[in-house]
Design an enzyme around this catalytic site. Structure first.
Site, short mmCIF file in Angstrom:
data_model
loop_
_atom_site.label_atom_id
_atom_site.label_comp_id
_atom_site.label_asym_id
_atom_site.label_seq_id
_atom_site.Cartn_x
_atom_site.Cartn_y
_atom_site.Cartn_z
N LYS A 206 15.50 9.60 -11.13
CA LYS A 206 15.14 8.18 -11.65
C LYS A 206 14.08 8.25 -12.20
O LYS A 206 13.35 8.08 -13.23
CB LYS A 206 15.51 6.63 -11.21
CG LYS A 206 17.23 6.34 -11.31
CD LYS A 206 16.16 5.26 -10.27
CE LYS A 206 16.10 4.50 -8.76
NZ LYS A 206 16.48 5.57 -7.87
N ARG B 44 7.52 12.65 1.20
CA ARG B 44 7.62 10.65 1.02
C ARG B 44 8.03 10.60 2.47
O ARG B 44 9.15 11.17 2.97
CB ARG B 44 8.63 10.03 0.51
CG ARG B 44 7.81 10.06 -0.97
CD ARG B 44 8.85 9.36 -1.89
NE ARG B 44 9.35 8.48 -1.61
CZ ARG B 44 10.90 7.81 -3.14
NH1 ARG B 44 10.40 7.92 -3.99
NH2 ARG B 44 11.70 6.80 -2.41
N ARG C 245 16.60 -4.45 -8.72
CA ARG C 245 17.68 -3.44 -7.98
C ARG C 245 18.52 -4.63 -7.08
O ARG C 245 19.41 -4.78 -6.43
CB ARG C 245 16.77 -3.16 -6.18
CG ARG C 245 16.42 -1.69 -6.77
CD ARG C 245 15.81 -1.49 -4.99
NE ARG C 245 15.73 0.14 -4.69
CZ ARG C 245 14.90 0.96 -5.18
NH1 ARG C 245 14.37 0.58 -6.10
NH2 ARG C 245 15.35 2.16 -4.25
N ARG D 71 12.67 16.39 -1.71
CA ARG D 71 11.82 16.54 -2.51
C ARG D 71 10.36 16.59 -1.97
O ARG D 71 9.85 16.26 -0.87
CB ARG D 71 11.61 14.86 -3.24
CG ARG D 71 10.81 15.12 -3.80
CD ARG D 71 11.64 13.33 -4.42
NE ARG D 71 11.91 12.13 -3.59
CZ ARG D 71 12.35 11.02 -3.85
NH1 ARG D 71 12.38 10.65 -4.98
NH2 ARG D 71 12.57 10.49 -3.28
N ARG E 145 19.32 3.75 3.01
CA ARG E 145 18.91 3.71 1.54
C ARG E 145 20.05 4.15 1.01
O ARG E 145 20.24 2.57 -0.13
CB ARG E 145 17.70 4.22 0.60
CG ARG E 145 16.22 3.72 1.41
CD ARG E 145 14.96 5.46 1.20
NE ARG E 145 14.59 5.72 -0.07
CZ ARG E 145 14.89 6.94 -0.11
NH1 ARG E 145 14.47 7.92 1.00
NH2 ARG E 145 14.93 7.66 -1.45
P1 AP5 Z 1 13.46 11.95 -8.02
O1 AP5 Z 1 13.78 11.47 -9.54
O2 AP5 Z 1 12.34 11.70 -7.54
O3 AP5 Z 1 14.77 10.83 -8.16
P2 AP5 Z 1 15.15 9.09 -7.65
O4 AP5 Z 1 15.80 8.66 -8.50
O5 AP5 Z 1 13.37 8.70 -8.63
O6 AP5 Z 1 14.93 8.73 -6.49
P3 AP5 Z 1 14.38 8.34 -5.30
O7 AP5 Z 1 14.15 8.01 -4.42
O8 AP5 Z 1 12.78 7.82 -6.16
O9 AP5 Z 1 14.55 6.45 -5.43
P4 AP5 Z 1 14.52 5.38 -4.71
O10 AP5 Z 1 15.52 4.41 -5.24
O11 AP5 Z 1 15.19 5.46 -2.90
O12 AP5 Z 1 12.64 4.94 -4.45
P5 AP5 Z 1 11.93 3.99 -5.15
O13 AP5 Z 1 10.76 4.69 -4.85
O14 AP5 Z 1 12.35 3.73 -6.58
O15 AP5 Z 1 14.92 13.03 -8.34
C1 AP5 Z 1 15.09 13.28 -6.70
C2 AP5 Z 1 14.49 14.94 -5.63
O16 AP5 Z 1 16.18 15.11 -6.95
C3 AP5 Z 1 13.26 15.21 -6.36
O17 AP5 Z 1 13.20 16.59 -5.46
C4 AP5 Z 1 13.81 16.04 -8.44
O18 AP5 Z 1 12.84 17.29 -8.69
C5 AP5 Z 1 15.44 16.42 -8.19
N1 AP5 Z 1 15.80 16.22 -9.19
C6 AP5 Z 1 16.29 15.80 -10.77
N2 AP5 Z 1 17.18 15.17 -10.88
C7 AP5 Z 1 17.11 16.38 -11.33
C8 AP5 Z 1 18.80 16.99 -11.81
N3 AP5 Z 1 19.13 17.23 -12.29
N4 AP5 Z 1 18.84 18.32 -10.79
C9 AP5 Z 1 18.18 19.27 -9.52
N5 AP5 Z 1 17.19 18.21 -9.29
C10 AP5 Z 1 16.81 17.16 -9.48
O19 AP5 Z 1 11.45 3.18 -3.80
C11 AP5 Z 1 10.95 3.79 -2.58
C12 AP5 Z 1 11.19 2.53 -1.70
O20 AP5 Z 1 10.39 1.27 -2.41
C13 AP5 Z 1 12.66 1.23 -1.17
O21 AP5 Z 1 13.61 1.95 -0.25
C14 AP5 Z 1 12.22 -0.13 -1.02
O22 AP5 Z 1 12.30 -0.49 0.39
C15 AP5 Z 1 11.38 -0.15 -1.99
N6 AP5 Z 1 11.04 -0.60 -3.64
C16 AP5 Z 1 11.38 -0.16 -4.84
N7 AP5 Z 1 11.54 -0.78 -5.71
C17 AP5 Z 1 12.16 -1.77 -5.33
C18 AP5 Z 1 12.93 -2.75 -5.78
N8 AP5 Z 1 13.23 -3.13 -6.83
N9 AP5 Z 1 13.15 -3.99 -4.94
C19 AP5 Z 1 13.28 -4.01 -3.45
N10 AP5 Z 1 12.75 -3.23 -2.54
C20 AP5 Z 1 11.40 -2.04 -3.87
MG MG Z 2 11.95 7.85 -7.90
#
Ligand code: AP5
Ligand code: MG
Ligand code: ZN
Length: 227
Positions: free
Chosen positions: A22, A169, A97, A136, A180
């Site tokens: 994402k 992270r 989410r 990552r 997660r």
């Molecule tokens: P990346 O693009 O970083 O993936 P992502 O989908 O953004 O994954 P996240 O881990 O950030 O998602 P998340 O939902 O767990 O975390 P968030 O920060 O939102 O890509 C991942 C890796 O793969 C990278 O190394 C990249 O280079 C590689 N990659 C990407 N595409 C690729 C491809 N096509 N091929 C190969 N490699 C690839 O949330 C964190 C925490 O915050 C949550 O757990 C929660 O506690 C809180 N939180 C956030 N939002 C909310 C909400 N709306 N409601 C409640 N709690 C929330």
């Molecule tokens: Mg992310």
């Protein structure tokens, strides 16, 4: 889409499991369509880093891999949505989410005379997600994601975009990743039906390489680049 005053707007949601890409694709979309990138996780991590009241509140949820309560999340996003740069649209990454958050977003946009264009779902198999998160590295300053195998930075440990320091992270450890994913399947996957029923869901095959996924996403959004 056009807003109530006839101005062209583009509000997009990026859906997908942790590690689906994402953040990676949000950066590409934001650049292509000149839209702000609103990542709830980034907003929360910044608050933790600064040690604000919000940071103190969300830290324990994030460490466990649990969701931050809906009321807190919705409030943070609404405040951000009021900033002038979001008047023409934005890319939501990691929000909504839960169904409650999705309904709150529809309401928040409607109150501002706007509406969501599309929800882009990046579909990636579970075993691939573990590999992506395990390798990552993220920029401490601009939050750009890198991967030690699939997208390493030009200089080890440094962000290509801003020169910031790269770190792993704290929630990218095996136990928290599993939690997660569990939370994602239980609380976020119902949004796929929610947006499907509204005719807004676009499913993208996210197994392919980063550039191929970007191409599919931009094509789905009608970008002139891939036409
Ligand atoms: P990346 O693009 O970083 O993936 P992502 O989908 O953004 O994954 P996240 O881990 O950030 O998602 P998340 O939902 O767990 O975390 P968030 O920060 O939102 O890509 C991942 C890796 O793969 C990278 O190394 C990249 O280079 C590689 N990659 C990407 N595409 C690729 C491809 N096509 N091929 C190969 N490699 C690839 O949330 C964190 C925490 O915050 C949550 O757990 C929660 O506690 C809180 N939180 C956030 N939002 C909310 C909400 N709306 N409601 C409640 N709690 C929330
Ligand atoms: Mg992310
Ligand atoms: Zn950076």
């Amino acid at each position: 889409m056009k807003d109530s005053s006839g101005k062209k707007t583009m509000y997009l949601v990026l859906l997908g499991a942790p590690g689906a890409g994402k953040g990676t694709q949000a950066v590409v979309i934001a650049k292509e369509f000149k839209l702000p990138h609103l990542a709830s996780g980034d907003l929360f991590r910044q608050a933790v880093q600064k040690g604000t009241k919000l940071g103190e509140l969300v830290k324990s949820y994030m460490e466990k891999g649990a969701l931050v309560p809906d009321d807190v999340t919705i409030q943070v996003i609404s405040v951000r949505l009021n900033e002038p740069d979001c008047a023409k649209g934005c890319v939501f990454d990691g929000f909504p989410r839960t169904l409650e958050q999705a309904k709150a977003l529809d309401k928040a946009l409607a109150e501002r005379g706007k509406a969501l264009d599309k929800a882009i779902y990046i579909d990636v198999p579970e075993e691939e997600l573990m590999k992506r998160l395990g390798g990552r590295w993220v920029c401490r300053q601009c939050q750009a994601p890198y991967h030690e195998v699939t997208s390493p930075p030009k200089t080890s440990g440094k962000c290509d975009r801003c020169g910031g320091e790269l770190y792993q992270r704290p929630d990218d450890n095996e136990t928290t990743i599993k939690e997660r994913l569990k939370v994602y399947f239980a609380q976020t996957t119902p949004l796929l039906d929610y947006y499907q029923e509204k005719g807004k869901l676009v499913k993208i095959d996210g197994k392919l390489g980063i550039e191929q996924v970007s191409e599919s996403v931009l094509e789905a959004l009608g970008s002139a680049k891939v036409r």
